[in-house]
Design a protein around this motif. Structure first.
Motif, PDB file in Angstrom:
ATOM      1  N   ASP A 121      35.237  -1.341  21.578  1.00 25.04           N
ATOM      2  CA  ASP A 121      36.682  -1.209  21.315  1.00 25.04           C
ATOM      3  C   ASP A 121      37.493  -1.821  22.468  1.00 25.04           C
ATOM      4  O   ASP A 121      38.469  -2.544  22.241  1.00 25.04           O
ATOM      5  N   TRP A 122      37.079  -1.510  23.692  1.00 24.81           N
ATOM      6  CA  TRP A 122      37.733  -2.114  24.871  1.00 24.81           C
ATOM      7  C   TRP A 122      37.725  -3.645  24.745  1.00 24.81           C
ATOM      8  O   TRP A 122      38.740  -4.299  24.953  1.00 24.81           O
ATOM      9  N   LEU A 123      36.557  -4.172  24.419  1.00 21.62           N
ATOM     10  CA  LEU A 123      36.411  -5.627  24.355  1.00 21.62           C
ATOM     11  C   LEU A 123      37.282  -6.216  23.240  1.00 21.62           C
ATOM     12  O   LEU A 123      37.969  -7.223  23.450  1.00 21.62           O
ATOM     13  N   ALA A 124      37.263  -5.591  22.070  1.00 23.80           N
ATOM     14  CA  ALA A 124      38.052  -6.097  20.937  1.00 23.80           C
ATOM     15  C   ALA A 124      39.533  -6.169  21.323  1.00 23.80           C
ATOM     16  O   ALA A 124      40.213  -7.162  21.036  1.00 23.80           O
ATOM     17  N   PHE A 173      39.108  -4.529  13.447  1.00 19.39           N
ATOM     18  CA  PHE A 173      37.770  -4.604  14.036  1.00 19.39           C
ATOM     19  C   PHE A 173      37.485  -3.473  15.039  1.00 19.39           C
ATOM     20  O   PHE A 173      36.429  -3.441  15.666  1.00 19.39           O
ATOM     21  N   LEU A 174      38.441  -2.559  15.170  1.00 20.97           N
ATOM     22  CA  LEU A 174      38.235  -1.414  16.073  1.00 20.97           C
ATOM     23  C   LEU A 174      37.594  -0.253  15.321  1.00 20.97           C
ATOM     24  O   LEU A 174      37.863  -0.043  14.139  1.00 20.97           O
ATOM     25  N   ARG A 200      37.978   1.287   8.938  1.00 23.67           N
ATOM     26  CA  ARG A 200      36.637   1.754   9.277  1.00 23.67           C
ATOM     27  C   ARG A 200      35.773   0.618   9.826  1.00 23.67           C
ATOM     28  O   ARG A 200      34.624   0.454   9.445  1.00 23.67           O
ATOM     29  N   GLY A 201      36.367  -0.181  10.715  1.00 22.39           N
ATOM     30  CA  GLY A 201      35.627  -1.287  11.322  1.00 22.39           C
ATOM     31  C   GLY A 201      34.838  -0.817  12.526  1.00 22.39           C
ATOM     32  O   GLY A 201      34.615   0.374  12.718  1.00 22.39           O
ATOM     33  N   GLY A 202      34.447  -1.773  13.361  1.00 26.66           N
ATOM     34  CA  GLY A 202      33.768  -1.400  14.600  1.00 26.66           C
ATOM     35  C   GLY A 202      32.839  -2.485  15.094  1.00 26.66           C
ATOM     36  O   GLY A 202      32.591  -3.473  14.403  1.00 26.66           O
ATOM     37  N   GLY A 203      32.353  -2.271  16.315  1.00 27.10           N
ATOM     38  CA  GLY A 203      31.494  -3.253  16.954  1.00 27.10           C
ATOM     39  C   GLY A 203      30.110  -2.706  17.230  1.00 27.10           C
ATOM     40  O   GLY A 203      29.920  -1.492  17.339  1.00 27.10           O
ATOM     41  N   PHE A 209      29.258  -7.977  18.138  1.00 29.46           N
ATOM     42  CA  PHE A 209      29.456  -8.283  16.720  1.00 29.46           C
ATOM     43  C   PHE A 209      30.397  -7.241  16.123  1.00 29.46           C
ATOM     44  O   PHE A 209      30.170  -6.040  16.278  1.00 29.46           O
ATOM     45  N   PHE A 210      31.444  -7.698  15.467  1.00 21.99           N
ATOM     46  CA  PHE A 210      32.462  -6.802  14.914  1.00 21.99           C
ATOM     47  C   PHE A 210      32.570  -6.993  13.401  1.00 21.99           C
ATOM     48  O   PHE A 210      32.539  -8.122  12.915  1.00 21.99           O
ATOM     49  N   VAL A 211      32.725  -5.892  12.696  1.00 22.37           N
ATOM     50  CA  VAL A 211      32.962  -5.978  11.245  1.00 22.37           C
ATOM     51  C   VAL A 211      34.236  -5.222  10.886  1.00 22.37           C
ATOM     52  O   VAL A 211      34.624  -4.283  11.571  1.00 22.37           O
ATOM     53  N   ARG A 212      34.822  -5.653   9.780  1.00 18.88           N
ATOM     54  CA  ARG A 212      36.089  -5.040   9.347  1.00 18.88           C
ATOM     55  C   ARG A 212      35.838  -3.713   8.650  1.00 18.88           C
ATOM     56  O   ARG A 212      36.720  -2.869   8.586  1.00 18.88           O
TER      57      ARG A 212
END
Lengths: 509, 509
Positions: free
Chosen positions: B120-123, B132-133, B139-142, B336-339
């Protein structure tokens, strides 16, 4: 951070690591934090200004350690071990300093060459047949993968490619109209292909089939066969596929299944395949991959090589074991061997102009990017080299034998209290699977499961050990594994004592 | 090795690492060993008895170092950087001591939670849209993957699963006759699906399609468009697929292609897809993955976020960048991030009884094994956390700006000698691609390529720098990248001086 600051920081870190291992048994095995604990302790954004190392380092003990489950704790009897050792840590330390994306030989020749050499050392130490050596008669060899899941995926991709190459005419590029028809034909063929495993095979086999988009069938294995795949079981599954118009191209066989450490019948598998329409060695043969992720480590002992008749795997196509489980190398170090390395290269080689160089283009060297899913790779052979040299083969044998004998001692202790415990399987490769004995004759499955669950929950609640569970034909059962490096006889004695006390309680209540 | 021996060994290793970095520029960049050099230096089997550490350690300098290509050398201008830094090394050091197979939250809650937080910090630092958070609206995330190749493979698997879920009725288990018909129908559907990329997309896109067993089409991109995918190019490719009865389900778009660091036209891609039969957001939409493996690091600078209009990626489905390239974290750390994280879980979740636990079964926590190909995973977020905190966002920006401005200075120096050099592309993200100027008017492509090849070979033969090459529409070209941490202005000046001298020689000769 300059050199001097790094020297101080690293020295402090080394001290912390030593203290960590020296006092590990004073901690609870499993973290008891609540989900979301860490978000409450950390800011929601990265800092704008750099912070001094001292501030960062003190957060490791204060904020990270409470959320760590200690896989090197002597009371860790869950799943399988995930090893580490001092020589292995030193390997990682060098490797992180020499960081490179070593996809080609020229990207660091030592990274490629040391890997080939130590995997040959390992194959010999495990008693694998010469066909898996880089210097062997069949152009075989080993490669380090990140996990047994990656290894089985890689094997399945190579197997599919090999099967299609042997049974169809491949489409060439560019796609003319005729080539498009060939591509269509291959796609139809692919849609009939099926990968086989058993109901006790690790879930990574199913996951690999899912990623490849091929059909998957799990052959049911039975208690009376020790949950192992047999000749008859495989023959029946092959016949069923044929009746459905499907084409088996891959079988995942296991040396040491996840739940119970069963070993599939290699000789029986071989015989069943002999009777198959495409017999071993012929075009369209079924690729057999042996997953020995955990138990493969025990092959360092000649008596285990003999008992498992490991030489039989020379009839198969690939073999994988994780040094990062039971062989003192820290995650990740999955050692994957193939009988013919060209099978991997033909399936996985994708060229790009920017990676061209004299050594690769001349075919003089191994480019491990062609043996794996990712392009880049770390210098992982260094830690394997350090561990093999520091312990020596004898040191590794001694360690494995100690784990196995502790497993036997544990099972014997349970047998001595057959009023309390029933052994379901094992001890097999330092793993015993058990449940509570029937409280009274005619106790129902549900009652017995409920009592075993109660035992399980109460023992884990002590915090001093961690056991995991499984379900076998509807029976809830507890697994206890004795293969962690720090576990000694005294910890097993304590585990037995605790289990007996809690079992007596549960039986009474 | 006991605690005391480890303390001594580790202290000596730290000293060696510091000396290594402090004297790096005295070594040649690329190893000059001959293929097979190491086998001659090592025994053919693992030792039976353990060896003392001192004997092992001295072999590192004596036998390994000659075979190392130094990716942190200031004269390393090849490919892309593969970073390391002192804080990152400390992260690996802790991680190797805390070794565990952290596939589930309970296997070490801190491993999962720190990963979610630092990604989250990086995004936020990269200016990615909130979708992407992990805390965002969709409901995204890395998740940390081992490489950009794994990330694109994971994205493609999820995309295929999503497409099939939206356009077919899935088969349930067990396979009754009716379910078998459904399975057949899905297999036929799969055989029509096609993944798209461009002729400049990294080879990992083609490799992922090959692993999935789906069709693949590379859309030709042109010099006049800066080798970027355009709206018209994509629209034409979609129409062609439709005409052939194929179903596009995935597009790999790139921010910073491998050869020339071109950036695909995100707005144009979006517009072309609007006109497609399944428009964005609808069932059967095309999944767009943005591969920013190298150049994504530059997004730490707001001016790069603005120039690339990075907010547009919120219309797409996944995004990947490697901190282990240009952002000071050592290999491996592909972010790697997804929506919508459910897309990954639905495609990759494979359950097995032995992994059950209260937190996972209750759906309270993230189990990253469901977001990736492998089961187990290392504690990789620690090094990311250390680097983000040690440098701070400002420190990272400063470092990226320095790399970019050195790239500009290099390109300016070549432009000042247009009698000798022709810039083919760039400078783009610290990468300049160039060739020798035409010696005389009307020089043939072959002549020019031969002279540029001569320049390339002679400069690399100095040992003081390493450049790599590529081929663009038949033109052989040299790539020079200025993004290694240790590279300073003086090294760029030396590179220019060497290039000019050798180019003058080559032009004369």
């Amino acid at each position: 951070m300059d050199s001097q600051a790094f020297r101080e920081a690293a020295t402090a870190t080394i001290d912390e690591i030593i203290t960590y291992f020296d006092t590990l048994n004073t901690r609870n095995v499993v973290s008891s934090v609540e989900p979301g604990y860490l978000r409450k302790l950390l800011p929601s954004e990265a800092p704008q200004e750099g912070e001094p190392w001292a501030d960062i380092q003190k957060d490791v003990e204060a904020k990270i350690m409470p959320g760590i489950t200690h896989w090197s704790h002597p009371g860790f009897h869950a799943f399988f071990p995930c090893a580490t050792s001092y020589p292995s840590i030193l390997g990682e330390l060098y490797s992180s300093a020499l960081s490179g994306a070593c996809f080609n030989w020229i990207c660091s020749p030592a990274v490629t060459e040391l890997e080939t050499i130590v995997l040959d050392w390992l194959a010999k130490t495990l008693g694998l047949p010469p066909c898996f050596l880089s210097t062997g008669p069949t152009r075989g060899g080993g490669v380090i993968q990140g996990s047994a899941s990656e290894a089985i995926l890689t094997a399945m991709v190579a197997a599919r490619d090999k099967y299609l190459r042997e049974t169809t005419v491949p489409a060439a590029s560019p796609l003319t109209e005729e080539e498009q028809e060939r591509e269509d034909a291959i796609m139809i063929k692919r849609s009939r292909m099926v990968a086989l495993a058993t109901t006790r095979t690790h879930s990574s086999a199913r996951k690999a089939a899912l990623i490849l988009g091929v059909r998957f069938r799990a052959i049911r294995v039975r208690e009376e066969d020790g949950y192992a795949l047999t000749k008859d079981g495989l023959a029946a599954a092959l016949a069923e596929c044929k009746a459905q118009g499907l084409e088996p191209f891959f079988l995942a066989a296991t040396l040491g299944t996840t739940d119970v450490c069963s070993v599939d019948d290699f000789a029986g598998i071989s015989e069943a395949l002999q009777g198959w329409c495409a017999p071993p060695g012929g075009p369209g043969e079924v690729w057999v991959h042996v997953d020995a992720a955990y138990a493969g480590a025990a092959l360092v002992c000649p008596e285990v090589q003999a008992a498992t008749r490991i030489g039989l795997v020379g009839r198969f196509h690939s073999f994988d074991m994780n040094m990062h489980k039971w062989l003192l190398v820290n995650f990740d170090a999955s050692c994957f061997f193939v009988r013919d390395r060209e099978w991997l290269v033909q399936a996985l080689s994708v060229n790009q102009a920017v990676y061209g160089n004299k050594a690769s283009d001349g075919g003089l060297v191994t480019d491990y990017r062609e043996w794996q899913i990712p392009l880049g790779r770390r210098f992982r052979s260094l830690k394997i080299w350090f561990v093999l040299r520091s312990y020596g083969v004898k040191g590794l044998q001694e360690y494995i034998r100690r784990s196995i004998s502790m497993g036997e001692a544990f099972a014997d202790a349970l047998k001595a209290r057959s009023d309390l415990f029933e052994i379901v399987t094992g001890p097999s490769f330092a793993l015993t699977v058990f449940r509570l004995a029937a409280k009274e004759e005619g106790a129902s499955l549900e009652e017995r499961n409920a009592l075993t669950r109660a035992l399980y929950a109460k023992v884990n609640a002590t915090g001093k050990m961690w056991l995991t569970s499984t379900e076998l034909d509807g029976r809830f059962a507890i697994r206890l594994m004795t293969a962690v490096r720090t576990t000694e006889k005294e910890h097993i004695d304590m585990a037995v004592k605790t289990l007996v006390e809690v079992a007596e309680d549960v039986m009474k209540g």
